[in-house]
Write a protein that holds these residues in place. Structure first.
Motif, short mmCIF file in Angstrom:
data_model
loop_
_atom_site.label_atom_id
_atom_site.label_comp_id
_atom_site.label_asym_id
_atom_site.label_seq_id
_atom_site.Cartn_x
_atom_site.Cartn_y
_atom_site.Cartn_z
N PHE A 132 0.84 -1.21 0.00
CA PHE A 132 0.00 0.00 0.00
C PHE A 132 0.87 1.25 0.00
N VAL A 133 1.77 1.29 0.99
CA VAL A 133 2.62 2.48 1.14
C VAL A 133 3.61 2.57 -0.02
N ALA A 134 4.20 1.41 -0.40
CA ALA A 134 5.23 1.41 -1.44
C ALA A 134 4.69 1.91 -2.77
N ILE A 135 3.49 1.46 -3.14
CA ILE A 135 2.91 1.87 -4.43
C ILE A 135 2.61 3.37 -4.41
N TRP A 136 1.94 3.80 -3.39
CA TRP A 136 1.57 5.22 -3.30
C TRP A 136 2.80 6.10 -3.17
N GLU A 137 3.71 5.66 -2.31
CA GLU A 137 4.94 6.42 -2.11
C GLU A 137 5.79 6.41 -3.38
N GLY A 138 5.91 5.24 -4.04
CA GLY A 138 6.72 5.14 -5.24
C GLY A 138 6.21 6.03 -6.36
N LEU A 139 4.89 6.05 -6.55
CA LEU A 139 4.31 6.87 -7.61
C LEU A 139 4.51 8.35 -7.32
#
Length: 605
Positions: free
Chosen positions: A322-329
């Protein structure tokens, strides 16, 4: 065989053909998609194969749950023949297809995307940055531009990985896990949904804070890169002035700022890990408690219990998704937004309303009421009128700041005039293509530097085809052949193969100027511009070079800017500038007699 397979995947896209052109006021997301547009089919294929692999993993869990229940509630395992056949086909298909699909998926990501998207973004960013006007490079540190291009390339690579792998695979895992939980063990559905909502809320809270720190890290990383580049670009001055302490303190200050921001983001990362750990532990603990209660109450089968705990543990393991996808984008888009000025040029010096045709050799040059200022306030040139006839030798002199080099920059159209016009063979330079215009001039400037390449490569710069004999002849004309032949470097390298070092650091100032002159002689262009081109030469070398220029320039127009008036005293005409205005024009003797400024300049020599 595997090597040829690697090559096929690596050659799916030729990144050297990519070029970035952006419209005004576009979003960072649009820019990211433009960078990735050549890879769109690869991204879709990679995402599809990744989702199939994730589906295989979920199917295995369902099969295990089914078999556990069959074993747990049967005195002996006697599966129907049809069920055995079905499972046999599934197992055989899985054993055959999974490695093949994994290989295709991994090769698409690693061979076709990971390095290729980075290389493509670097190339596209470099090409885009080169379209800035010279004024941009005069106010922006080269190290910062290089740093920004590197950051963009890394972000585009991360964006490709996110779209081709992390997002689709994670999405299938989570959605599939929720569906399996609701089908196999509905009792566990509520805590799973609550856990997903809490993770989503945490991601929404965290990412803006993370983005602020990420932007600070990117900014300070660019500062560090710029300060270190500047340090080593000026290492000679630092060593000769023994200014290590001051300059090292400057670099250390930039590194301390970067380190402080890195520590801040590391604190946030540690807090994130702790929060996710608590949520994960809570989910697994609740699922275990509910599962044991369900087993005791006989509302949950053994297979459902195993499936529920396995799915919950798997979701917890992937909780950072959850965090990685949102943070990565958002981090990717943030870096692109921060560096957008580098890759989104808005040049004023462009080809527009180009008039086709060819110049005579050499052409007629006219300055007609030319005025210019850099900042629209203080004029550098004021209503300059000058005609340079084909084959004429013109010297331009005057005190520092008179506008001599500015006239050359305007003629080359590195800047556009504020008013008036510069014409070549009657055509305004604004209506001449930049390629055609600048290929008319051979330019040797005091501010030019050599490339960190061999003597041959430096002399042949800008020349597509040449022979070794032509290189030697050009060097000989520039009085450079002797010192070149005497050069030796490490190993067996000598003469024209010697690499001259960063900005020609291995050569003296006079040697560098002679290499630049040899380059101009090799180019053989109809107009030769010398902007303080012999200022670092000794008297003997300058005399030899002047003879070479005289011999070379038969049928060539020569325009020379000089502070050493002896360089141009035998020219056809000399133009005297002062305060951006032409205050005198004539040959040397006329000006000595009739122009007080020129006479003072001559007497100071």
């Amino acid at each position: 065989m595997l090597g040829s397979l690697f090559k096929k995947f690596e050659d799916v896209v030729e990144f050297g053909a990519h070029e970035l052109h952006l419209s005004s006021n576009v979003s960072p997301l649009y820019i990211l998609l433009m960078f990735l547009h050549p890879f769109r089919r690869i991204i879709i294929a990679s995402a599809t194969t990744g989702m199939i692999l994730a589906g295989f993993e979920l199917a295995k869990l369902w099969a295990v749950s089914y078999l556990v229940d069959a074993v747990a509630y049967s005195k002996g395992v006697h599966l129907p023949a049809g069920t055995l056949l079905t499972f046999g086909i599934i197992i055989a298909s899985y054993a055959l297809l999974d490695p093949v699909i994994w290989l295709v998926h991994y090769m698409l990501r690693m061979q076709s995307l990971t390095s290729q998207t980075r290389a493509s973004a670097q190339w596209q960013s470099h090409k885009a940055a080169t379209r800035h006007d010279l004024a941009y490079f005069n106010t922006t540190h080269a190290g910062q531009i290089a740093g920004r291009i590197g950051q963009i390339a890394g972000s585009v690579q991360a964006g490709a990985e996110l779209l081709a792998g992390r997002f689709p695979v994670g999405f299938i895992r989570f959605v599939g896990s929720v569906i399996l939980v609701s089908y196999l063990a509905p009792l566990f559905l509520l805590p799973v949904i609550i856990w997903i909502v809490l993770n989503g809320m945490f991601a929404i809270w965290l990412v803006p804070h993370f983005n602020v720190q990420t932007q600070k890290v990117a900014e300070t990383a660019s500062m560090v890169n710029g300060s270190i580049t500047e340090y080593f670009s000026n290492i000679r001055a630092i060593k000769t002035s023994f200014a290590y302490a001051i300059e090292n303190a400057y670099v250390l200050t930039a590194i301390r700022k970067q380190n402080f921001n890195n520590l801040e983001i590391n604190r946030l990362t540690t807090f994130t890990g702790l929060a996710i750990r608590i949520l994960n532990t809570g989910l697994v603990a609740v699922v275990l408690a509910l599962g044991i209660h369900g087993l005791n109450a006989q509302t949950v089968s053994v297979g459902e219990f195993v499936a529920g705990v396995t799915l919950a543990s798997g979701m917890a393991t992937d909780a950072g998704w959850f965090v990685a996808i949102w943070e990565g984008l958002t981090q990717t888009l943030g870096v692109i937004k921060d560096a957008q000025g580098v890759i989104d040029p808005h040049p004023k010096i462009v080809d527009k309303n180009v008039v086709p045709g060819r110049f005579q050799t050499p052409p007629l040059i006219e300055f007609s009421d030319v005025s210019f200022s850099y900042d629209d306030r203080m004029p550098v040139l004021n209503r300059v009128n000058l005609e340079i006839r084909p084959g004429e030798k013109i010297g331009i002199v005057g005190p520092s700041g008179a506008g001599k080099s500015t006239m050359i920059d305007l003629l080359l159209r590195l800047y556009d005039v504020s008013s008036g016009a510069i014409k070549i063979d009657g055509t305004n330079v604004k209506s001449v293509s930049l390629a055609r215009l600048r290929n008319t001039f051979g330019v040797v400037s005091q501010g030019d530097a050599l490339f960190h390449r061999s003597i041959t490569e430096n002399i042949s710069f800008g020349v597509e085809s040449f022979t070794a004999e032509e290189i030697v002849n050009a060097a000989d004309m520039a009085d450079a052949a002797q010192f070149i032949n005497d050069l030796k470097s490490g190993g067996c390298t000598s003469g024209y193969d010697v690499v001259v070092g960063e900005r020609g650091a291995k050569l003296s100032g006079g040697q560098q100027q002679r290499i630049l002159l040899a380059r101009a002689f090799l180019q053989k262009r109809p107009i030769l511009i010398l902007d303080e081109a012999t200022s670092a030469l000794d008297s003997n070398s300058e005399s030899l070079v002047q003879q070479a220029i005289a011999a070379y320039s038969t049928g060539t127009t020569v325009i020379a800017v000089a502070h050493r008036l002896a360089t141009i005293k035998d020219f056809d005409r000399i133009v005297v500038l002062n305060g951006g205005t032409v205050v005198g024009m004539g040959n040397h003797q006329d000006l000595i007699t009739n122009n007080s400024l020129y006479k003072r300049l001559w007497e100071k020599q």
